[in-house]
Design a protein around this motif. Structure first.
Motif, mmCIF file in Angstrom:
data_model
loop_
_atom_site.group_PDB
_atom_site.id
_atom_site.type_symbol
_atom_site.label_atom_id
_atom_site.label_comp_id
_atom_site.label_asym_id
_atom_site.label_seq_id
_atom_site.Cartn_x
_atom_site.Cartn_y
_atom_site.Cartn_z
ATOM 1 N N VAL A 118 -5.031 -8.481 6.922
ATOM 2 C CA VAL A 118 -3.581 -8.538 6.711
ATOM 3 C C VAL A 118 -2.905 -9.259 7.873
ATOM 4 O O VAL A 118 -1.998 -10.079 7.676
ATOM 5 N N ASP A 119 -3.347 -8.967 9.088
ATOM 6 C CA ASP A 119 -2.788 -9.649 10.262
ATOM 7 C C ASP A 119 -3.007 -11.158 10.171
ATOM 8 O O ASP A 119 -2.109 -11.952 10.461
ATOM 9 N N ARG A 120 -4.202 -11.553 9.728
ATOM 10 C CA ARG A 120 -4.508 -12.980 9.582
ATOM 11 C C ARG A 120 -3.584 -13.615 8.537
ATOM 12 O O ARG A 120 -3.104 -14.746 8.720
ATOM 13 N N GLN A 121 -3.326 -12.895 7.447
ATOM 14 C CA GLN A 121 -2.447 -13.423 6.408
ATOM 15 C C GLN A 121 -1.006 -13.549 6.912
ATOM 16 O O GLN A 121 -0.326 -14.540 6.640
ATOM 17 N N MET A 122 -0.545 -12.562 7.657
ATOM 18 C CA MET A 122 0.812 -12.628 8.206
ATOM 19 C C MET A 122 0.956 -13.805 9.174
ATOM 20 O O MET A 122 1.983 -14.493 9.185
ATOM 21 N N LYS A 123 -0.071 -14.024 9.977
ATOM 22 C CA LYS A 123 -0.022 -15.147 10.913
ATOM 23 C C LYS A 123 -0.091 -16.481 10.170
ATOM 24 O O LYS A 123 0.530 -17.461 10.594
ATOM 25 N N ARG A 124 -0.843 -16.533 9.069
ATOM 26 C CA ARG A 124 -0.965 -17.775 8.307
ATOM 27 C C ARG A 124 0.402 -18.231 7.805
ATOM 28 O O ARG A 124 0.712 -19.421 7.825
ATOM 29 N N TYR A 125 1.227 -17.285 7.354
ATOM 30 C CA TYR A 125 2.540 -17.635 6.810
ATOM 31 C C TYR A 125 3.671 -17.362 7.807
ATOM 32 O O TYR A 125 4.828 -17.415 7.441
ATOM 33 N N ARG A 126 3.301 -17.072 9.061
ATOM 34 C CA ARG A 126 4.259 -16.867 10.149
ATOM 35 C C ARG A 126 5.326 -15.845 9.747
ATOM 36 O O ARG A 126 6.533 -16.115 9.829
ATOM 37 N N VAL A 127 4.861 -14.670 9.336
ATOM 38 C CA VAL A 127 5.753 -13.609 8.882
ATOM 39 C C VAL A 127 5.994 -12.624 10.029
ATOM 40 O O VAL A 127 5.047 -11.980 10.498
ATOM 41 N N PRO A 128 7.225 -12.474 10.496
ATOM 42 C CA PRO A 128 7.518 -11.438 11.503
ATOM 43 C C PRO A 128 7.245 -10.057 10.922
ATOM 44 O O PRO A 128 7.464 -9.822 9.736
ATOM 45 N N ARG A 129 6.785 -9.146 11.789
ATOM 46 C CA ARG A 129 6.446 -7.821 11.261
ATOM 47 C C ARG A 129 6.806 -6.698 12.219
ATOM 48 O O ARG A 129 6.914 -6.896 13.435
ATOM 49 N N LEU A 130 6.993 -5.516 11.630
ATOM 50 C CA LEU A 130 7.038 -4.260 12.354
ATOM 51 C C LEU A 130 5.698 -3.575 12.134
ATOM 52 O O LEU A 130 5.058 -3.755 11.098
ATOM 53 N N ALA A 131 5.278 -2.764 13.090
ATOM 54 C CA ALA A 131 4.106 -1.908 12.888
ATOM 55 C C ALA A 131 4.592 -0.471 12.762
ATOM 56 O O ALA A 131 5.446 -0.023 13.538
ATOM 57 N N PHE A 132 4.079 0.233 11.754
ATOM 58 C CA PHE A 132 4.434 1.637 11.540
ATOM 59 C C PHE A 132 3.155 2.453 11.603
ATOM 60 O O PHE A 132 2.265 2.309 10.758
ATOM 61 N N ILE A 133 3.042 3.293 12.633
ATOM 62 C CA ILE A 133 1.863 4.145 12.785
ATOM 63 C C ILE A 133 2.113 5.410 11.976
ATOM 64 O O ILE A 133 2.921 6.272 12.355
ATOM 65 N N ASN A 134 1.432 5.511 10.860
ATOM 66 C CA ASN A 134 1.626 6.593 9.894
ATOM 67 C C ASN A 134 0.621 7.723 10.152
ATOM 68 O O ASN A 134 -0.287 7.586 10.966
ATOM 69 N N LYS A 135 0.805 8.823 9.456
ATOM 70 C CA LYS A 135 -0.112 9.972 9.497
ATOM 71 C C LYS A 135 -0.187 10.593 10.892
ATOM 72 O O LYS A 135 -1.262 11.008 11.343
ATOM 73 N N MET A 136 0.980 10.665 11.565
ATOM 74 C CA MET A 136 1.029 11.296 12.887
ATOM 75 C C MET A 136 0.729 12.793 12.818
ATOM 76 O O MET A 136 0.488 13.431 13.846
ATOM 77 N N ASP A 137 0.730 13.364 11.615
ATOM 78 C CA ASP A 137 0.455 14.790 11.454
ATOM 79 C C ASP A 137 -1.034 15.088 11.347
ATOM 80 O O ASP A 137 -1.432 16.252 11.352
#
Length: 674
Positions: A118-137
């Motif tokens: 997914v990171d490679r795909q986002m970089k391919r299309y130069r898509v800015p992103r947020l990271a959300f760390i889920n399942k903190m419980d």
């Protein structure tokens, strides 16, 4: 009409089972789009965005689903994408048209194999992103380790915008490091977002985390640097502005925390989407194949991209991103690929599988067109000259199954199903076995094809016999080889004549054609026919008949006859010239030295510690290359590269080895000489 600055076109992407669809469900709930929360595996109606029967049965997202919701004064056009690598084309075509993205990571597992894809795909299309760390419980949640994984494995400048209040089963909320408040989520579904003072026991840790955030941001803001050196308090507006600028320039990745399942942290994420991710007018200017700049101006000529198709009982539904101009029902546009006029009928906005009629779509909108006949990747435009937007990257299939209808009446139904699936999914391929005459279907993995077989039975009521899986091998060449081929036929009437010269050589691209003909040695109207002949030759290699990849063809000369030459003659000459340059291995003058390639898979196994030795030993017995392991609380993650041919039936074997306690994911890594 909502201002373009208040629109966010975003996607949610992650490794399988990271909680993307659960997060999407909460986003729809908190924005008022739905009024009851359903779970992916919780019985009931199932999650809103997983509407296919196969998605409910398998508990995974199979096809990307679009919806629109409102958070305060911002319209969010959201696409929930699959996490399983077999359906990676859904992620690919979503990211191709989106302006921003949310990458979801599990607080325990961190960066996983599909996270890297997914990171490679986002970089391919130069898509800015947020990271959300889920399942903190979850037991073993460690957000600081996940952030380090993002920085080390994805090479992103990731920094926490929040600090957790508790963890695992004691996770209560988050500390906002910009506003320095403690955020809690009360009520039956966490709908009451309450801001309180930071607990005394966490103030020092929160201040240290804030200092680290400000230090990272000061690299992008001179005013902030000066204020820090002077010991002045940094206003939150300046912090928000700096995060936004650095995120849009792809130099910074804000990281947020939460637990979608426990209804914590989602509202903060929605605020971050509106604050930090781009509107349609904030994205980099889109370029067409012809190097024409396309600006998100509603008053300009229309430029729109058809990025996804679904064929339904009423006709074709075409998901379309409007990059420039305005589109209304009844408008006439041009398909730049076919150069044909297209009449636009109805426009709808999608909410999962439900449709809402719209009367106008402008630059920045994502809508669906009803009843328009086109192909995925087609560009619609109204200006002169016609322009084409760049198509998306489509990975090659790695697995093939032979299928035959059980009864004669199944044959027509099967044909309809396969033609539809091939049109909808660029990674689903059809071919015919030249020896047995059986229909071959190829895809990205066992699950990919299994889903289509289920749909053939459910949607078309067709029964088929299914052969054993076969690896989708490829052929390529090892060195440069020249060709000088003269095609000449005379049979009483007009003859056929074409003469071409050039060479083939290895390349990293699947196929490259270069025309170096000068002086009119070959008339320019015959050059496209030459390229078509070369491409046809690549469809079947001379070793085992597998498709050929990694070949560059250079056409540098030849000759023609003013009467006997034709497009057909040059196409045939080009096809046969390649076959001459790539003879079978037993041929004494195998100039190009062809060889077989086989797909190598990146395998990631998550297993309890006590089974680690067994799993590693089994992977080694499959001639796997162990890349390393990572020990976490209670289990170990093992990474390896293994030939796909050795991985059939692995899920059953892994369950046996680990008493059903291990899980694995597998994705295509590369082709390698077998």
């Amino acid at each position: 009409m909502i201002p373009r600055t208040r629109i966010r076109n975003i996607g949610i992407s992650a490794h399988i089972d990271s909680g993307k669809t659960t997060l999407s469900e909460r986003i729809l709930f908190y924005t008022g789009r739905i009024h009851a929360i359903e779970e992916v595996r919780g019985g009931g109606k199932g999650a809103t965005m997983d509407f296919m029967p196969e998605e409910k049965l398998h508990g995974i997202t199979i096809t990307s689903a679009a919806t629109t919701c409102q958070w305060h004064d911002t319209q969010i056009n959201l696409i929930d994408t699959p996490g399983h690598v077999d359906f990676t084309i859904e992620v690919e075509r979503a990211l191709r048209v989106l302006d921003g993205a949310v990458m979801v990571l599990c607080a325990v597992a961190g960066v996983q194999s599909q996270s890297i894809t997914v990171d490679r795909q986002m970089k391919r299309y130069r898509v800015p992103r947020l990271a959300f760390i889920n399942k903190m419980d979850r037991t073993g949640a460690d957000p600081l380790r996940v952030v380090e994984g993002i920085r080390d494995r994805l090479q992103l400048n990731a920094v926490l915008l929040q600090y957790p209040i508790g963890s695992e089963d004691q996770f209560q909320g988050v500390i906002d490091l910009v506003q320095m408040t403690a955020d809690y989520f009360e009520g039956e579904n966490g709908e009451n977002w309450v801001k309180k003072a930071i607990p005394e026991s966490l103030r020092d840790e929160a201040q240290q985390a804030r200092d680290k955030l400000l230090d990272a941001l000061s690299l992008f803001s001179e005013p902030m640097t000066e204020m820090l050196l002077a010991g002045e308090e940094i206003p939150k507006e300046l912090i928000w502005q700096t995060i936004r600028q650095a995120t849009l320039s792809l130099e910074f990745t804000p990281v947020l925390l939460g637990s979608a399942f426990k209804n914590k942290g989602v509202q903060n994420l929605l605020d971050a989407v509106t604050l930090y991710l781009p509107s349609p007018i904030d994205r980099e200017v889109v370029k067409t194949v012809e190097s024409v700049s396309v600006y998100p101006n509603p008053d300009a000529s229309l430029v729109a991209l058809a990025f996804k198709l679904t064929v339904e009982s009423f006709g074709q539904l075409t998901y379309t991103r409007i990059y420039s101009g305005t589109l209304k029902p009844g408008d006439t546009v041009y398909n730049s690929r076919t150069e044909q006029r297209v009449q636009i009928g109805r426009l709808v906005r999608m909410h999962a599988n439900k449709r809402e009629e719209v009367q106008v779509a402008v630059a920045g909108d994502i809508v669906a067109l009803l009843g328009v006949d086109c192909a995925s990747g087609d560009t619609f435009c109204t200006g002169e000259p016609l322009v084409s937007l760049e198509k998306m990257f489509v990975p090659e299939p790695v697995i093939t199954l032979a299928i035959t209808p059980k009864k004669q009446e199944d044959s027509d139904r099967l044909s309809k199903a396969l033609n539809r699936f091939q049109k909808e999914d660029p990674t689903f391929r059809l071919s015919i076995d030249p020896e047995s005459g059986a229909t071959l279907i190829s895809g990205m993995g066992e699950l990919h094809l299994e889903i289509y077989l289920e749909r053939i039975q459910r949607e078309y009521n067709a029964d088929v016999y299914v052969g054993t899986p076969a690896v989708a091998y490829r052929e390529t060449i090892g060195q440069q080889a020249t060709f000088d081929y003269r095609f000449k036929k005379q049979s009483g009437g007009p003859g056929q004549y074409a003469h071409i010269t050039g060479w083939i050589e290895p390349t990293d691209e699947p196929f490259v054609f270069e025309n170096r003909v000068v002086g009119g040695a070959i008339p320019k109207e015959y050059i496209p026919a030459c390229e078509k002949g070369f491409r046809e030759a690549m469809q079947s290699g001379k070793l085992e008949g597998y498709p050929v990849t990694g070949v560059k063809v250079v056409l540098d000369g030849g000759s023609y006859h003013p009467i006997d030459s034709s497009e057909l003659a040059f196409r045939s000459a080009s096809h046969q010239a390649i076959e001459g340059a790539m003879p079978t291995a037993g041929y004494a003058y195998a100039k190009a030295k062809p060889y077989i390639l086989e797909p190598i898979m990146l395998v990631e196994v998550e297993t309890p510690h006590e089974f680690m030795g067994r799993v590693q030993g089994d992977l080694s017995s499959r001639r796997g290359l162990l890349l390393g392991s990572q020990t976490m609380q209670g289990y170990t993650v093992i990474r390896a590269e293994v030939r796909l041919a050795r991985m059939f039936g692995y899920s059953t074997e892994l369950r046996s080895l680990t008493s059903g306690m291990a899980t694995f994911s597998m994705e295509f890594a590369c082709y390698r000489q077998s």
